[in-house]
Write an enzyme that holds these catalytic residues in place. Structure first.
Site, PDB file in Angstrom:
ATOM      1  N   ASP A  59      -1.171   1.438  -8.914  1.00 37.13           N
ATOM      2  CA  ASP A  59      -1.038   0.643  -7.692  1.00 37.13           C
ATOM      3  C   ASP A  59      -1.461  -0.808  -7.944  1.00 37.13           C
ATOM      4  O   ASP A  59      -1.913  -1.501  -7.037  1.00 37.13           O
ATOM      5  CB  ASP A  59      -1.871   1.245  -6.560  1.00 37.13           C
ATOM      6  CG  ASP A  59      -3.367   1.232  -6.849  1.00 37.13           C
ATOM      7  OD1 ASP A  59      -3.733   1.193  -8.044  1.00 37.13           O
ATOM      8  OD2 ASP A  59      -4.172   1.270  -5.892  1.00 37.13           O
TER       9      ASP A  59
ATOM     10  N   ASP B 188      -4.483  -5.087  -6.521  1.00 38.99           N
ATOM     11  CA  ASP B 188      -4.229  -3.650  -6.349  1.00 38.99           C
ATOM     12  C   ASP B 188      -4.330  -3.320  -4.867  1.00 38.99           C
ATOM     13  O   ASP B 188      -4.650  -4.187  -4.047  1.00 38.99           O
ATOM     14  CB  ASP B 188      -5.180  -2.798  -7.198  1.00 38.99           C
ATOM     15  CG  ASP B 188      -6.615  -2.838  -6.695  1.00 38.99           C
ATOM     16  OD1 ASP B 188      -6.901  -3.609  -5.752  1.00 38.99           O
ATOM     17  OD2 ASP B 188      -7.448  -2.106  -7.249  1.00 38.99           O
ATOM     18  N   LEU B 189      -4.000  -2.068  -4.503  1.00 42.47           N
ATOM     19  CA  LEU B 189      -3.871  -1.663  -3.097  1.00 42.47           C
ATOM     20  C   LEU B 189      -5.154  -1.031  -2.586  1.00 42.47           C
ATOM     21  O   LEU B 189      -5.755  -0.178  -3.262  1.00 42.47           O
ATOM     22  CB  LEU B 189      -2.709  -0.676  -2.924  1.00 42.47           C
ATOM     23  CG  LEU B 189      -1.338  -1.159  -3.406  1.00 42.47           C
ATOM     24  CD1 LEU B 189      -0.300  -0.076  -3.170  1.00 42.47           C
ATOM     25  CD2 LEU B 189      -0.936  -2.450  -2.718  1.00 42.47           C
TER      26      LEU B 189
END
Length: 831
Positions: free
Chosen positions: A757, A713-714
């Site tokens: 995300d 994920d970001l």
């Protein structure tokens, strides 16, 4: 005395040619390395020359903090080459003034033009051909020497008789008249004289064709600089031409030199400062103050665009006066004034008076200027274009804001020229409108796309629309809405085929009588396209028909109804004979008519059976899916066949309705894509991720080949999404999709958006080392893309012997969570 006799006469040449001193200065100025000992000797011998040079050195152009009082110091300040040009300028001016005064001619205006040309030519050459900048100055200074020579030596040979105060401003047709009278024009004569005086040939070559603005691109750089400088001087200083040419030339100069407006203004201001210094030093003030160079390019453009609105004024002179009053109020806060405007048809002036309380009102006219009942008894400003007066403006000086007087004067000069153009245009329009309105037929002028430009009285009566209501509307829409008149497809074909000269059609419609009720009527519609394209270049006429029978009227109405019905259908319609030849086609321009339907359409690959005339022999031909591969209607269609009644002795006429399936196919394709891919990033979506993961796990377990999973994920995404909004967040997600698509192997790795995300990449045919390289490559690519503001926390895991898709995903997810806990921007292996 002929021109040859003047030019070949040694006595005339000696008397009216420059002195040996001036010729020597010309020669030295044209050299790449002048002999300044010659210059020093000349200046020492002429105290008046030395005094003038010192006056120029101490002018504002050089901006010296301390006054220069001797020539030696002046040489240091100016530079020897600049001093040489100044000495030439002063000496040449002194000699010409003496010679021309003896012949009764004041050359002050010509000298002002020559000075601006010389200064501008040097400035332009520094951009176009820097090594020839000094030569450009000399060429521009001497370009019209032949005209001044003839004015002194033999004025009867001049072809122009209306030179006015300026001999060297080019008049229309002047060059042609000179060639007919002399066998050459004055640029050629200047070149000949310079050669006879023994000056270097490069001067003559540089000034040849200095009026040839149209073929300037074919000239060498030095000549281009002189040509542009010549035109620049004329538009800036020759106020008799009006202000429009000065604005238009500034646009051309910007394009030629590839300059921004501010850069051109800087170049122009540099020329102006030097020009004014030279005027002051040579005692040439006076009329030059009227030149447009006193105003900035921006101020001239503003006045130009304001005045151009006058050309579009509708409603006669009253409309022009109202527009001027509105512009004066908005731009100068000036609301109290008198304005007289000349009638476009002659016969005097119309007077308008404006007050702060009541605004503008027409007072009197048209009357002779001397009979106008002015409210303001004071000196006015003439509205002129060239030497013609088009009006007068009077106002109290105290009503103008401080600093606006110059801008107001400039605006009124533009108004004078714009109003002249308005009057010339208006008189032609009104004469044509009078003839146009007197025609007994309903007539309209149309643009190339069928929009109404102008209508006559009968057309306005027929449609019930005045000129402003009809203007700009499509003709076919006006006729259909107002008269129920259907133009048919043939009209659109006429508009699209610009090579087609005319259109003709007989129609039925509902005419309106004086009470507003409609009655059945038939008319012949005719349109004629004129040779030249442009507004009003299609002439459209409606001519009533009175001798048609009732049956003919019914037949016309039935035809119009069927054409309208078919034209409104989304489907395509054909009729074919027993052999499949098309009798009627609703395609554009009846495309396909005369061809075989079985050649025009190609059935889909799933079709089985005969595709030809024998297909029509079936009692109930099936529906066929086929493709039309050419023309505007190309696409996929569903063809539905129906039998028609017998006609003209034929047994198997058929109606074919082609239902367009192109939109359906596009929708099917879009739905398939939506089922597979994420709409924002273009990656495989959540559902497809699980399908791919399960498939690849089963395949790896079956074949024994290794595979792995990257899940991440970001970092930093939520902060950007919360502070900059969801559009900024969406942009980041799209870029992540582009990075994954670019960095993974096509056909072997499967990038997916898991949700929000979170992203995953199913990696096949890969061991632990290669899987780690994939994760690290993705981490670096994301960090570089967003300069470290957005990074990834990634988990890696390889497929174990007892793994299921769920256990593999669970392990990679936990590893990504560990990476996040370690601070992000890292890749962690699953334990």
């Amino acid at each position: 005395m002929t021109l040859d006799q003047v030019v070949e006469s040694p006595q005339t040449l000696r008397r009216f040619s420059p002195s040996p001193v001036v010729l020597r200065l010309m020669i030295e100025a044209a050299r790449s390395e002048p002999d300044f000992q010659v210059l020093a000797g000349i200046i020492r011998a002429d105290p008046a020359l030395a005094t003038t040079i010192l006056a120029l050195v101490n002018s504002p152009f050089f901006g010296l903090a301390k006054k220069v009082s001797d020539i030696q110091r002046a040489t240091v300040v100016l530079g020897a080459r600049e001093l040489l040009k100044t000495a030439l300028l002063v000496s040449l001016r002194k000699e010409q003034e003496q010679t021309l005064c003896e012949s009764g001619y004041d050359a002050s205006e010509d000298w002002r033009l020559a000075l601006w040309s010389a200064v501008a030519a040097e400035a332009l050459a520094r951009r176009i051909c820097p090594e020839q900048a000094d030569l450009a100055y000399i060429c521009a200074l001497l370009k019209d020497v032949s005209l001044l020579f003839l004015r002194s030596a033999s004025p009867e040979l001049l072809t122009r008789r209306d030179a006015g105060p300026t001999l060297t401003v080019l008049l229309p047709g002047q060059l042609t008249a000179e060639r007919e009278a002399w066998g050459m024009d004055h640029p050629g004569l200047s070149r000949l004289l310079l050669a006879k005086w023994g000056l270097p040939p490069e001067i003559g070559e540089g000034l040849s064709g200095h009026h040839c603005l149209e073929d300037m691109e074919d000239r060498d750089p030095l000549q281009r600089a002189v040509i542009l400088a010549t035109q620049w001087a004329e538009v800036e200083l020759s106020t008799g031409r009006g202000p429009f040419p000065a604005v238009r030339f500034s646009h051309r100069l910007r394009a030629v030199l590839n300059l921004r407006e501010a850069e051109l203004e800087e170049l122009r201001q540099g020329c102006l400062v030097r020009f004014e210094a030279l005027l002051q030093g040579l005692g040439l003030g006076g009329r030059a103050d009227e030149g447009f160079f006193r105003h900035s390019i921006k101020a001239m453009q503003e006045a130009y665009f304001m005045s151009m609105d006058l050309l579009a004024a509708e409603g006669g002179v009253d409309a022009v006066a109202r527009l001027v009053a509105r512009q004066l109020a908005l731009s100068f806060d000036l609301r109290a004034f008198d304005l007289a405007l000349k009638s476009p048809h002659g016969g005097g002036y119309l007077l308008f008076h404006s007050t702060v309380e009541d605004g503008l009102a027409a007072v009197a006219g048209p009357l002779p200027s001397a009979e106008l009942p002015w409210f303001l008894r004071l000196k006015g400003v003439s509205l002129r274009s060239g030497d013609r007066k088009w009006g007068e403006f009077r106002h109290r000086a105290q009503d103008v804001r401080l600093g606006d007087a110059g801008a107001l004067d400039l605006y009124l000069r533009f108004v004078g020229q714009a109003y002249e153009n308005y009057c010339a245009r208006q008189s032609v329009i009104e004469e044509r409108a009078s003839a146009f309105d007197s025609m007994p037929l309903a007539v309209a002028r149309l643009g190339e796309r069928g929009e109404i430009v102008e209508t006559n009285r009968r057309f306005r009566e027929l449609t019930g629309l005045d000129a402003s209501q009809a203007r700009g509307r499509k003709l076919e829409r006006v006729l259909e809405d107002r008269l129920g008149l259907f133009m048919g497809r043939e009209w659109q074909e006429f508009l699209e085929d610009t090579a087609r000269p005319s259109f003709n059609r007989i129609v039925c419609f509902s005419d309106r009588n004086a009470s507003g009720k409609g009655r059945d009527a038939c008319a012949s519609l005719t349109a004629q396209r004129e040779a030249a394209a442009g507004p009003g270049r299609i002439l459209f006429l409606v001519e009533g028909l009175r001798d048609l029978s009732r049956m003919e009227v019914q037949a016309l109405r039935r035809r119009d109804f069927l054409e309208r019905l078919i034209g409104s259908m989304q489907d395509k319609v054909f009729t074919v004979d027993e052999g499949g030849a098309i009798d009627f086609s609703s395609l554009e321009g009846e495309e396909g008519r005369g061809e075989s339907l079985f050649e025009l359409f190609t059935p889909e690959a799933t079709f089985t059976g005969a595709w030809g005339p024998e297909f029509l022999e079936q009692p109930d031909p099936p529906v066929v899916e086929a493709t039309l591969t050419r023309g505007e209607g190309s696409g996929t269609y569903e063809l539905i066949f129906s039998r028609l009644e017998k006609s003209r002795g034929r047994e198997r006429d058929a109606l074919v309705v082609a239902r367009d399936l192109s939109a359906v196919r596009r929708l099917e394709k879009e739905l398939k894509l939506r089922a597979l891919y994420d709409g924002l990033t273009g990656l495989f979506n959540h559902a497809q991720f699980h399908s791919i993961l399960e498939r690849e796990v089963r395949r790896a377990q079956r074949t024994g080949r290794p595979m792995g999973l990257v899940f991440f994920d970001l970092d930093g995404f939520k902060a950007i999404n919360d502070t900059k909004g969801h559009q900024a967040g969406d942009a980041i997600l799209r870029l992540i999709g582009e990075i994954l698509t670019r960095e993974v192997r096509q056909g072997m790795d499967f990038p997916c958006r898991y949700g929000g995300d979170e992203f995953a990449v199913v990696v096949t045919e890969v061991g632990d080392r290669e899987l780690e390289l994939v994760g690290e490559r993705l981490r670096q690519a994301v960090s570089a893309q967003f300069a470290g503001k957005v990074t990834i926390s990634a988990g890696l895991t390889g497929l174990g012997p007892q793994d299921t898709p769920a256990s593999l995903l669970n392990r990679a997810d936990r590893a990504a969570y560990s990476a996040k806990g370690a601070g992000g921007d890292t890749v962690v292996w699953a334990k």
